[in-house]
Design a protein around this motif. Structure first.
Motif, PDB file in Angstrom:
ATOM      1  N   GLY A 299       0.775  -1.232   0.000  1.00 45.84           N
ATOM      2  CA  GLY A 299       0.000   0.000   0.000  1.00 45.84           C
ATOM      3  C   GLY A 299       0.805   1.280   0.000  1.00 45.84           C
ATOM      4  O   GLY A 299       0.238   2.367  -0.013  1.00 45.84           O
ATOM      5  N   VAL A 300       2.143   1.169   0.001  1.00 45.80           N
ATOM      6  CA  VAL A 300       3.006   2.349   0.010  1.00 45.80           C
ATOM      7  C   VAL A 300       3.808   2.379  -1.292  1.00 45.80           C
ATOM      8  O   VAL A 300       4.368   1.359  -1.705  1.00 45.80           O
ATOM      9  N   ALA A 301       3.865   3.541  -1.939  1.00 47.12           N
ATOM     10  CA  ALA A 301       4.590   3.658  -3.195  1.00 47.12           C
ATOM     11  C   ALA A 301       6.090   3.613  -2.960  1.00 47.12           C
ATOM     12  O   ALA A 301       6.618   4.341  -2.116  1.00 47.12           O
ATOM     13  N   THR A 302       6.764   2.745  -3.702  1.00 43.61           N
ATOM     14  CA  THR A 302       8.224   2.744  -3.687  1.00 43.61           C
ATOM     15  C   THR A 302       8.750   3.658  -4.787  1.00 43.61           C
ATOM     16  O   THR A 302       9.765   4.323  -4.620  1.00 43.61           O
ATOM     17  N   VAL A 303       8.013   3.700  -5.926  1.00 44.73           N
ATOM     18  CA  VAL A 303       8.418   4.556  -7.047  1.00 44.73           C
ATOM     19  C   VAL A 303       7.180   5.167  -7.704  1.00 44.73           C
ATOM     20  O   VAL A 303       6.194   4.472  -7.950  1.00 44.73           O
ATOM     21  N   VAL A 304       7.247   6.468  -7.974  1.00 41.36           N
ATOM     22  CA  VAL A 304       6.255   7.153  -8.808  1.00 41.36           C
ATOM     23  C   VAL A 304       7.042   7.773  -9.952  1.00 41.36           C
ATOM     24  O   VAL A 304       7.803   8.724  -9.746  1.00 41.36           O
ATOM     25  N   ARG A 305       6.871   7.222 -11.165  1.00 39.95           N
ATOM     26  CA  ARG A 305       7.669   7.673 -12.313  1.00 39.95           C
ATOM     27  C   ARG A 305       6.744   8.313 -13.357  1.00 39.95           C
ATOM     28  O   ARG A 305       6.003   7.620 -14.052  1.00 39.95           O
ATOM     29  N   GLU A 306       6.790   9.643 -13.427  1.00 38.71           N
ATOM     30  CA  GLU A 306       5.964  10.331 -14.414  1.00 38.71           C
ATOM     31  C   GLU A 306       6.403   9.950 -15.820  1.00 38.71           C
ATOM     32  O   GLU A 306       7.584   9.710 -16.075  1.00 38.71           O
ATOM     33  N   ARG A 307       5.443   9.897 -16.728  1.00 37.42           N
ATOM     34  CA  ARG A 307       5.801   9.635 -18.114  1.00 37.42           C
ATOM     35  C   ARG A 307       4.968  10.489 -19.053  1.00 37.42           C
ATOM     36  O   ARG A 307       3.924  11.027 -18.668  1.00 37.42           O
ATOM     37  N   HIS A 308       5.458  10.608 -20.268  1.00 38.06           N
ATOM     38  CA  HIS A 308       4.708  11.333 -21.279  1.00 38.06           C
ATOM     39  C   HIS A 308       3.487  10.492 -21.635  1.00 38.06           C
ATOM     40  O   HIS A 308       3.400   9.308 -21.304  1.00 38.06           O
TER      41      HIS A 308
END
Length: 255
Positions: free
Chosen positions: A150-159
């Motif tokens: 339930g916890v984000a390890t990675v948030v990677r924005e993308r186009h």
């Protein structure tokens, strides 16, 4: 007389002795009974209390263990991340139920123009949690999110589109209403309601016909600034948008 006197003395002595023994027995029995009963009561109470505390601690440990395993784990690719509350977000993937998640101090956040960084760059620089919060409060951000319990390890924005060619974004021409999403990011919606997100860059050319800039009714379409485009798009403006690799090359307001 002497015989009667002696008999009376003996009877009196016997009665006195009997009373003394009875008093001693009653006192001993009372004290012993009270002491024994009290001891048993205290022992029982202590034993019962210890058992209750032990059970409560065990239940708490089980609940804590259960709570740490309740969160969802997995990767949500190409979802849109939205702000819910401080430290809490949702990620929406088309065709699936929205998934809520938390962020932590060690959550890695990478931007591609909306959270941080530049939409013109292939790089994904590291962003802060504050930047993630600021961006998602304004509009949903397209990103890949990896969760663990339930916890984000990675948030990677993308186009918006990653086509595997080394370039990102869509190509084509869209006619419709241009709306503002975030600094440097806009959408264009056609008559059917199909919406396409796009970015602008320093090389994007913007032409106005009275709303973005210029004079209404004039045949001239002067070149406008990106700041003027942003101000107009926040209200809504109709335009033709030419996009290459997800970045607008020209935005021409309808006359």
């Amino acid at each position: 007389m002497n015989r009667h006197l002696r008999h009376a003395v003996v009877v009196t002595a016997a009665l006195a002795a009997g009373l003394t023994m009875t008093a001693c027995q009653n006192g001993s029995g009372s004290d012993g009974s009270s002491s024994t009963g009290s001891s048993q009561h205290k022992s029982s109470s202590k034993k019962s209390g210890t058992s209750k505390d032990s059970t409560s601690a065990g239940a708490s440990a089980q609940n804590a263990a259960g709570s740490s395993q309740r969160g969802v784990s997995g990767t949500f690719s190409g979802g849109t991340v939205s702000y819910l509350a401080p430290g809490k977000y949702t990620v929406h993937v088309a065709g699936k139920t929205d998934q809520a998640f938390f962020v932590a101090d060690d959550t890695a956040v990478h931007g591609a123009g909306a959270i941080c960084g530049s939409p013109r760059s292939e790089a994904r620089p590291s962003c802060t949690l504050d930047q993630l919060e600021t961006a998602t409060k304004k509009a949903a951000v397209t990103a890949d999110v990896t969760l663990k319990n339930g916890v984000a390890t990675v948030v990677r924005e993308r186009h918006d589109v990653e086509n595997g060619t080394g370039k990102t974004g869509v190509n084509g021409t869209w006619f419709g209403n241009v709306g503002y999403l975030a600094p440097g990011k806009f959408t264009v919606s056609d008559m059917k309601g199909v919406e396409q997100a796009f970015f602008v860059s320093d090389s994007t050319r913007v032409y106005g016909a009275g709303t973005i800039c210029g004079t209404p009714g004039s045949e001239e379409t002067p070149q406008c600034t990106l700041t003027q485009l942003e101000s107009a798009a926040k209200k809504g403006v109709s335009a033709k948008v030419e996009i290459k690799d997800g970045i607008a090359t020209t935005v021409t307001e309808d006359s």
